[in-house]
Write a protein that holds these residues in place. Structure first.
Motif, PDB file in Angstrom:
ATOM      1  N   UNK A 124      69.813 -30.788 -25.590  1.00 56.16           N
ATOM      2  CA  UNK A 124      69.218 -30.767 -26.933  1.00 56.16           C
ATOM      3  C   UNK A 124      69.124 -32.172 -27.523  1.00 56.16           C
ATOM      4  N   UNK A 125      70.073 -33.026 -27.185  1.00 58.47           N
ATOM      5  CA  UNK A 125      70.043 -34.405 -27.677  1.00 58.47           C
ATOM      6  C   UNK A 125      68.804 -35.130 -27.169  1.00 58.47           C
ATOM      7  N   UNK A 130      64.685 -37.932 -28.012  1.00 56.23           N
ATOM      8  CA  UNK A 130      63.759 -38.660 -27.136  1.00 56.23           C
ATOM      9  C   UNK A 130      62.750 -37.678 -26.528  1.00 56.23           C
ATOM     10  N   UNK A 131      61.952 -37.011 -27.373  1.00 55.39           N
ATOM     11  CA  UNK A 131      61.074 -35.937 -26.892  1.00 55.39           C
ATOM     12  C   UNK A 131      59.971 -36.404 -25.956  1.00 55.39           C
ATOM     13  N   UNK A 138      64.820 -34.786 -18.090  1.00 62.77           N
ATOM     14  CA  UNK A 138      65.487 -33.503 -17.867  1.00 62.77           C
ATOM     15  C   UNK A 138      64.561 -32.614 -17.048  1.00 62.77           C
ATOM     16  N   UNK A 139      64.878 -32.473 -15.777  1.00 57.97           N
ATOM     17  CA  UNK A 139      64.076 -31.656 -14.869  1.00 57.97           C
ATOM     18  C   UNK A 139      64.918 -30.493 -14.340  1.00 57.97           C
ATOM     19  N   UNK A 140      64.246 -29.531 -13.733  1.00 62.68           N
ATOM     20  CA  UNK A 140      64.962 -28.375 -13.183  1.00 62.68           C
ATOM     21  C   UNK A 140      65.948 -28.791 -12.098  1.00 62.68           C
ATOM     22  N   UNK A 212      70.798 -35.360 -37.573  1.00 65.82           N
ATOM     23  CA  UNK A 212      70.218 -36.444 -38.372  1.00 65.82           C
ATOM     24  C   UNK A 212      68.755 -36.639 -37.997  1.00 65.82           C
ATOM     25  N   UNK A 213      68.473 -36.683 -36.702  1.00 65.51           N
ATOM     26  CA  UNK A 213      67.101 -36.856 -36.229  1.00 65.51           C
ATOM     27  C   UNK A 213      66.252 -35.641 -36.575  1.00 65.51           C
TER      28      UNK A 213
END
Length: 328
Positions: A124-125, A130-131, A138-140, A212-213
């Motif tokens: 989640x962070x 950092x979307x 983050x991969x499978x 916060x973000x």
């Protein structure tokens, strides 16, 4: 008087038998019914989560793989509740080896659950903070490796913590029908740091940053002062989806910490220097109840889970090509 005393013993044929926990028949029956109901619900609900994420390809995302790991640990907790039900009156009727294995599984599953919560927090962070690079970071495959390492490290570490109890089952029992394990002081401190204080600190720090973000992003979306710059498929809809997932896993983690903290509070006060089944019954049942709550949280927040349950119950998943169904 002797007959009454013998009735209070787990094994009346032995003078050194462990003494039962005395309760009224009504209270004992209530406890049996409650724990049995929680155990059945925990196993069934988490099995639905496991089948849903495992079967439907649309659900094969890194976040859901982490939720799958959590569901597996919750499912195993439901199975372990059988032993807790056996221990309601404080008597252990199985062999000493089974007692040691019970605590080993309990420690290992708890440790893996906490580790999975840390992985979910990291997921989640990255998704919120950092979307733009989330899909590449983050991969499978990375999620699978992290989950595997989490379970392996938990099993190895807890095996080391309880190695003396597994090598010499019943070594610390003082009487027949007793089920305890003894954790060395240093090992207990290390276990406390690595299994609770460290992970919880990481979770809190990451979520403070994430919230916060998230608040900043929400203000931006409401004011429409700036636009979200994206590449590929990332857009405002994606951002809203990630924030919804954040809300869900936040509830899961909060409930988890509320349910598991009492167990480690006992550890901090030195109450588990010698862990007897009767002394930790309440805190363990609280942890067990958390495993039943997680699928209910998914049902409230995740439409895909409700759709999956419908397809599973109606046996639609047995049809060819059902794994391609769009449940998202």
């Amino acid at each position: 008087m002797n007959t009454l005393d013998e009735a209070d013993l787990c094994f009346p044929q032995f003078n050194s038998s462990y003494r039962k926990i005395t309760r009224s028949p009504a209270v004992s029956m209530l406890i049996y019914i409650t724990l049995s109901s929680i155990a059945v619900l925990t196993v069934v609900l988490n099995l639905l989560v496991i089948i849903s994420i495992f079967h439907f390809k649309k659900l094969h995302t890194p976040t859901n793989l982490l939720l799958l790991s959590l569901a597996v640990s919750d499912f195993l907790v439901g199975l372990l509740m059988v032993f807790q039900i056996i221990l309601i009156d404080g008597c252990w009727f199985l062999c000493d080896l089974m007692c040691s294995l019970y605590f080993l599984l309990d420690y290992g599953i708890t440790s893996a659950s906490v580790g999975t919560m840390v992985l979910i927090s990291i997921d989640r962070y990255v998704a919120i903070c950092d979307p733009l690079h989330y899909s590449t970071k983050v991969t499978q495959s990375r999620a699978k490796v992290c989950v595997l390492l989490c379970w392996l490290s938990s099993a190895v570490f807890q095996g080391l913590v309880l190695r003396d109890n597994v090598r010499h089952p019943g070594r610390y029992n003082s009487c027949y029908g007793e089920c305890i394990v003894v954790v060395e002081y240093v090992a207990g401190i290390v276990d406390l740091l690595l299994s609770f204080i460290g992970p919880v600190s990481i979770i809190v720090v990451l979520y403070v940053r994430v919230f916060v973000v998230a608040v900043s992003q929400a203000r931006t979306m409401r004011s429409h002062v700036t636009t979200v710059k994206a590449s590929g498929s990332f857009n405002l809809t994606t951002l809203k989806s990630e924030r919804k997932a954040l809300r869900t896993v936040s509830v899961v983690i909060t409930v988890f910490l509320i349910c598991i903290c009492p167990y480690y509070c006992v550890t901090l006060t030195g109450g588990d220097a010698v862990l007897s089944a009767s002394s930790v019954a309440f805190v363990m049942c609280l942890f067990y109840f958390n495993s039943c709550l997680n699928p209910l949280i998914y049902a409230l927040f995740y439409p895909w889970f409700r759709k999956s349950i419908k397809l599973i119950i109606t046996l639609e998943i047995l049809k060819p090509g059902s794994c391609e169904a769009n449940v998202v």
